[in-house]
Design a protein around this motif. Structure first.
Motif, mmCIF file in Angstrom:
data_model
loop_
_atom_site.group_PDB
_atom_site.id
_atom_site.type_symbol
_atom_site.label_atom_id
_atom_site.label_comp_id
_atom_site.label_asym_id
_atom_site.label_seq_id
_atom_site.Cartn_x
_atom_site.Cartn_y
_atom_site.Cartn_z
ATOM 1 N N THR A 125 -16.992 5.581 -5.342
ATOM 2 C CA THR A 125 -16.453 6.334 -4.207
ATOM 3 C C THR A 125 -16.429 7.818 -4.585
ATOM 4 O O THR A 125 -16.584 8.166 -5.759
ATOM 5 C CB THR A 125 -15.030 5.838 -3.850
ATOM 6 O OG1 THR A 125 -14.316 5.655 -5.060
ATOM 7 C CG2 THR A 125 -15.059 4.545 -3.069
ATOM 8 N N TYR A 126 -16.180 8.676 -3.601
ATOM 9 C CA TYR A 126 -16.358 10.125 -3.805
ATOM 10 C C TYR A 126 -15.530 10.670 -4.978
ATOM 11 O O TYR A 126 -15.944 11.604 -5.663
ATOM 12 C CB TYR A 126 -15.984 10.882 -2.514
ATOM 13 C CG TYR A 126 -14.493 11.120 -2.378
ATOM 14 C CD1 TYR A 126 -13.924 12.304 -2.851
ATOM 15 C CD2 TYR A 126 -13.646 10.148 -1.835
ATOM 16 C CE1 TYR A 126 -12.549 12.516 -2.772
ATOM 17 C CE2 TYR A 126 -12.295 10.349 -1.761
ATOM 18 C CZ TYR A 126 -11.743 11.526 -2.225
ATOM 19 O OH TYR A 126 -10.390 11.713 -2.177
ATOM 20 N N ASP A 127 -14.345 10.093 -5.183
ATOM 21 C CA ASP A 127 -13.415 10.662 -6.165
ATOM 22 C C ASP A 127 -13.921 10.517 -7.603
ATOM 23 O O ASP A 127 -13.500 11.278 -8.479
ATOM 24 C CB ASP A 127 -12.029 10.003 -6.035
ATOM 25 C CG ASP A 127 -12.103 8.494 -6.132
ATOM 26 O OD1 ASP A 127 -12.981 7.895 -5.482
ATOM 27 O OD2 ASP A 127 -11.297 7.903 -6.867
ATOM 28 N N ALA A 146 0.866 -1.189 0.000
ATOM 29 C CA ALA A 146 0.000 0.000 0.000
ATOM 30 C C ALA A 146 0.903 1.239 0.000
ATOM 31 O O ALA A 146 2.084 1.142 0.329
ATOM 32 C CB ALA A 146 -0.894 -0.027 1.235
ATOM 33 N N PRO A 147 0.353 2.416 -0.371
ATOM 34 C CA PRO A 147 1.203 3.617 -0.393
ATOM 35 C C PRO A 147 1.741 3.968 0.990
ATOM 36 O O PRO A 147 1.089 3.686 1.988
ATOM 37 C CB PRO A 147 0.259 4.710 -0.896
ATOM 38 C CG PRO A 147 -1.107 4.147 -0.884
ATOM 39 C CD PRO A 147 -1.010 2.676 -0.834
ATOM 40 N N ILE A 148 2.899 4.566 0.993
ATOM 41 C CA ILE A 148 3.482 4.988 2.269
ATOM 42 C C ILE A 148 3.791 6.487 2.218
ATOM 43 O O ILE A 148 3.928 7.068 1.153
ATOM 44 C CB ILE A 148 4.764 4.196 2.604
ATOM 45 C CG1 ILE A 148 5.790 4.378 1.498
ATOM 46 C CG2 ILE A 148 4.479 2.753 2.844
ATOM 47 C CD1 ILE A 148 7.147 3.917 1.902
ATOM 48 N N PRO A 185 -2.983 11.446 2.939
ATOM 49 C CA PRO A 185 -3.160 11.528 4.402
ATOM 50 C C PRO A 185 -4.430 12.265 4.837
ATOM 51 O O PRO A 185 -5.031 11.909 5.857
ATOM 52 C CB PRO A 185 -1.900 12.269 4.882
ATOM 53 C CG PRO A 185 -1.058 12.547 3.689
ATOM 54 C CD PRO A 185 -1.684 11.956 2.477
ATOM 55 N N ARG A 186 -4.873 13.240 4.033
ATOM 56 C CA ARG A 186 -6.067 14.002 4.442
ATOM 57 C C ARG A 186 -7.337 13.160 4.402
ATOM 58 O O ARG A 186 -8.344 13.494 5.011
ATOM 59 C CB ARG A 186 -6.234 15.244 3.553
ATOM 60 C CG ARG A 186 -5.256 16.371 3.940
ATOM 61 C CD ARG A 186 -5.588 17.673 3.230
ATOM 62 N NE ARG A 186 -5.698 17.470 1.787
ATOM 63 C CZ ARG A 186 -6.757 17.796 1.068
ATOM 64 N NH1 ARG A 186 -7.795 18.351 1.634
ATOM 65 N NH2 ARG A 186 -6.767 17.591 -0.236
ATOM 66 N N ARG A 187 -7.285 12.056 3.680
ATOM 67 C CA ARG A 187 -8.472 11.195 3.559
ATOM 68 C C ARG A 187 -8.411 9.985 4.498
ATOM 69 O O ARG A 187 -9.333 9.161 4.509
ATOM 70 C CB ARG A 187 -8.595 10.665 2.124
ATOM 71 C CG ARG A 187 -8.576 11.740 1.076
ATOM 72 C CD ARG A 187 -9.890 12.473 1.044
ATOM 73 N NE ARG A 187 -9.868 13.551 0.076
ATOM 74 C CZ ARG A 187 -10.843 14.424 -0.095
ATOM 75 N NH1 ARG A 187 -11.914 14.353 0.659
ATOM 76 N NH2 ARG A 187 -10.751 15.364 -0.998
ATOM 77 N N ALA A 188 -7.308 9.891 5.239
ATOM 78 C CA ALA A 188 -7.072 8.669 6.025
ATOM 79 C C ALA A 188 -8.104 8.501 7.139
ATOM 80 O O ALA A 188 -8.589 9.479 7.704
ATOM 81 C CB ALA A 188 -5.672 8.724 6.616
ATOM 82 N N ILE A 233 -0.893 3.395 -7.971
ATOM 83 C CA ILE A 233 0.081 4.405 -8.375
ATOM 84 C C ILE A 233 -0.035 5.680 -7.536
ATOM 85 O O ILE A 233 0.862 6.489 -7.531
ATOM 86 C CB ILE A 233 -0.001 4.747 -9.882
ATOM 87 C CG1 ILE A 233 -1.248 5.540 -10.204
ATOM 88 C CG2 ILE A 233 0.075 3.503 -10.735
ATOM 89 C CD1 ILE A 233 -1.155 6.141 -11.595
ATOM 90 N N HIS A 234 -1.143 5.835 -6.809
ATOM 91 C CA HIS A 234 -1.307 7.063 -6.028
ATOM 92 C C HIS A 234 -0.578 6.946 -4.682
ATOM 93 O O HIS A 234 -0.055 5.890 -4.336
ATOM 94 C CB HIS A 234 -2.792 7.373 -5.828
ATOM 95 C CG HIS A 234 -3.537 6.281 -5.117
ATOM 96 N ND1 HIS A 234 -3.386 6.023 -3.778
ATOM 97 C CD2 HIS A 234 -4.416 5.358 -5.578
ATOM 98 C CE1 HIS A 234 -4.156 5.007 -3.439
ATOM 99 N NE2 HIS A 234 -4.777 4.566 -4.518
ATOM 100 N N GLY A 235 -0.585 8.055 -3.946
ATOM 101 C CA GLY A 235 0.093 8.084 -2.653
ATOM 102 C C GLY A 235 -0.845 7.784 -1.496
ATOM 103 O O GLY A 235 -1.946 7.235 -1.697
#
Ligand code: NAD
Length: 480
Positions: free
Chosen positions: A314-316, A70-72, A267-270, A262-264
């Motif tokens: 999903t919202y995106d 998963a992204p880090i 953090p704002r959505r965590a 491929i995305h990161g």
């Protein structure tokens, strides 16, 4: 079927949520896997480990060979090394594969029929990271393109095209300018392409190729590229399908492989159960194909397509009028699981039966070429800025049959017969050759350096000029 042991890292930010959703879906679809979970990323970095991974976690990756990540979050500053780059290089994951397909009319995109796979060389090019400051004014980064590296990625692209029933492989380079490095990549593309008569081949200069890809992606099928162009253009390709949140990628080596979104880590959505797990799910599908579970991958992919088609978003990607239901991460996973076994109706269903994992032949080294040393470039730090002055200075080093052939500044010939308008830095390339058609000797280079030292000339590096099998293997000066 025996189970494949894989390593899983849940990562940071939205990572744990999208990983839980992804694993739930693939296990429900019948994935035959056993999971070893490791911790990598932010917590590990902040605990003082600049690599972001412990020795034990690394041992697990090595033992299992297959890694779903998963992204880090890489903390800002402080000398933290990118775990992605370390993993790719240490495990020799030479191929980065990124399928980019639009999901029109269910996900908004300007390119409704796009279906492109970007295959990016993952280990060399400017990413060898060999950089030096040489003078007050000039720094350099070495662009390394190797024959084995290029052969492997290009063969991978053709084998991929064959396995997945793709019709065309396109190569992007800038070999009109970089005739040695990108020129080698292009030449190998032509050589290897000749072994695949069933597949259409074409080459584009990367600038106009990139413009065409962004404008008319339906003109492309599989595209193979050196590292830097692939890095940039795989993001462009993913973005123009509608969202980077929908794409996964595979990093493949001879022995090891790593799969991810491929995305990161967003953090704002965590921690809010809102992130779209599709990117990581796509990574997991590539993993299932790689480990020979193409049937499971196919079930998951068709159920995922059906979920998107049913407007469960999903919202995106949610859009009034197109979407039917806005869901969270976990509900999206439930919706995909509920559709396992179903086929999409508008979107094209996939079949991964033919396109399962393939193995490349072992790389066979070529016989060494006949190598003739015909000259040397002395790179000089000289803050005088007058080409005629340095020309005279360097001509004082002429000896025996060795003479100053020309001087360039940032690649442009400035001596003899330069143009006054050419801007010069303090970094001069002074080319010496023999004037009797004989090869230069290493001793003559040493003599040149000794003379330069005696004349107080600040030589900062040398590059030997070779012919390989009678062919010039260095660039001329621009304007020469
Ligand atoms: P990002 O991809 O995390 O986010 C970009 C935008 O896309 C944000 O608005 C985000 O909310 C949205 N987004 C991303 N994934 C989404 C998803 N699955 N569902 C819904 N929306 C999603 O990029 P960033 O903000 O530049 O980077 C954040 C952190 O991620 C940084 O620490 C960066 O180093 C790291 N990063 C990690 C990886 C990796 O581990 N492979 C890759 C890129 C960035």
């Amino acid at each position: 079927m025996s189970k494949t042991r894989i390593t899983v890292a849940k990562g940071d930010g939205i990572g744990p949520e999208i990983m839980d959703a992804t694993l739930r879906i693939i296990l429900a679809a019948g994935a035959q896997i056993e999971i070893d979970e490791i911790e990598v990323g932010e917590k590990v970095y902040l605990a003082g480990n600049t690599a972001g991974i412990s020795k034990e976690a690394w041992d697990t990756i090595i033992r299992n060979k297959i890694f779903l990540k998963a992204p880090i979050t890489t903390p800002q500053g402080g000398g933290y090394k990118s775990l992605n780059v370390t993993t790719r290089k240490t495990l020799a994951l030479y191929a980065n594969v990124r399928p980019c397909r639009s999901l029109h009319p269910f996900v908004e995109t300007k390119h409704p029929v796009m279906d492109v796979v970007i295959i990016r060389e993952n280990e060399e090019d400017l990413y060898a990271g060999i950089e030096h400051q040489q003078t007050d004014e000039v720094v350099q980064c070495l662009k390394l393109i190797s024959r084995p590296g290029s052969e492997k990625i290009i063969r991978y692209a053709f084998e991929y095209a064959r396995a997945y029933n793709r019709k065309k492989v396109t190569c992007f380079t800038k070999d009109n300018i970089m005739k040695q490095t990108d020129g080698l990549f292009h030449k190998i593309f032509d050589e290897i392409g000749a072994e695949y008569p069933d597949i259409e081949k074409e080459h584009w200069i990367v600038d106009i190729g990139a413009a065409k890809l962004a404008d008319t992606p339906e003109a492309f099928d599989v595209i193979v590229m050196p590292n830097l162009y692939g890095d940039v253009l795989s993001d462009v390709a993913a973005q123009i399908t509608g969202s980077v949140g929908l794409a996964g990628s595979a990093n493949i080596g001879d022995e090891y492989a790593m799969f991810e979104a491929i995305h990161g880590s967003a953090p704002r959505r965590a921690g809010q159960n809102v992130a779209n797990p599709s990117g990581l799910l796509q990574g997991a599908i590539l993993m299932l194909i790689h480990i020979g579970q193409g049937d499971v991958a196919e079930r998951v992919q068709n159920a995922w397509l059906k979920t998107l088609e049913d407007g469960i978003h999903t919202y995106d990607i949610y859009k009034e009028g197109v979407s039917k239901q806005k869901v969270g991460t976990s509900e999206f996973a439930d919706a995909v699981i509920a559709r396992l076994g179903q086929m999409p109706k508008t979107l094209k269903p996939v079949s991964f039966k033919a396109g399962t994992a393939f193995k490349l032949p072992k790389y066979e080294r070529k016989a060494p070429a006949k190598k003739d040393l015909v000259g040397v470039d002395l790179f000089v730090h000289w803050p005088g800025f007058n080409p005629n002055e340095i020309g005279k200075m360097m001509e004082a080093l002429n000896h025996d049959n060795v003479y100053l052939d020309m001087i360039t500044n940032r690649g442009v010939k400035v001596y003899p017969d330069g143009f006054e308008a050419t801007f010069c830095t303090d970094h001069w390339r002074c080319r010496f050759k023999t004037n009797d058609g004989k090869n230069l000797t290493k001793q003559q280079i040493i003599d040149l350096l000794t003379k330069a030292e005696a004349h107080g000339i600040d030589v900062i590096k040398t590059e030997n000029l070779y012919y390989f099998n009678g062919e010039r293997a260095f660039s001329l000066g621009q304007g020469q």
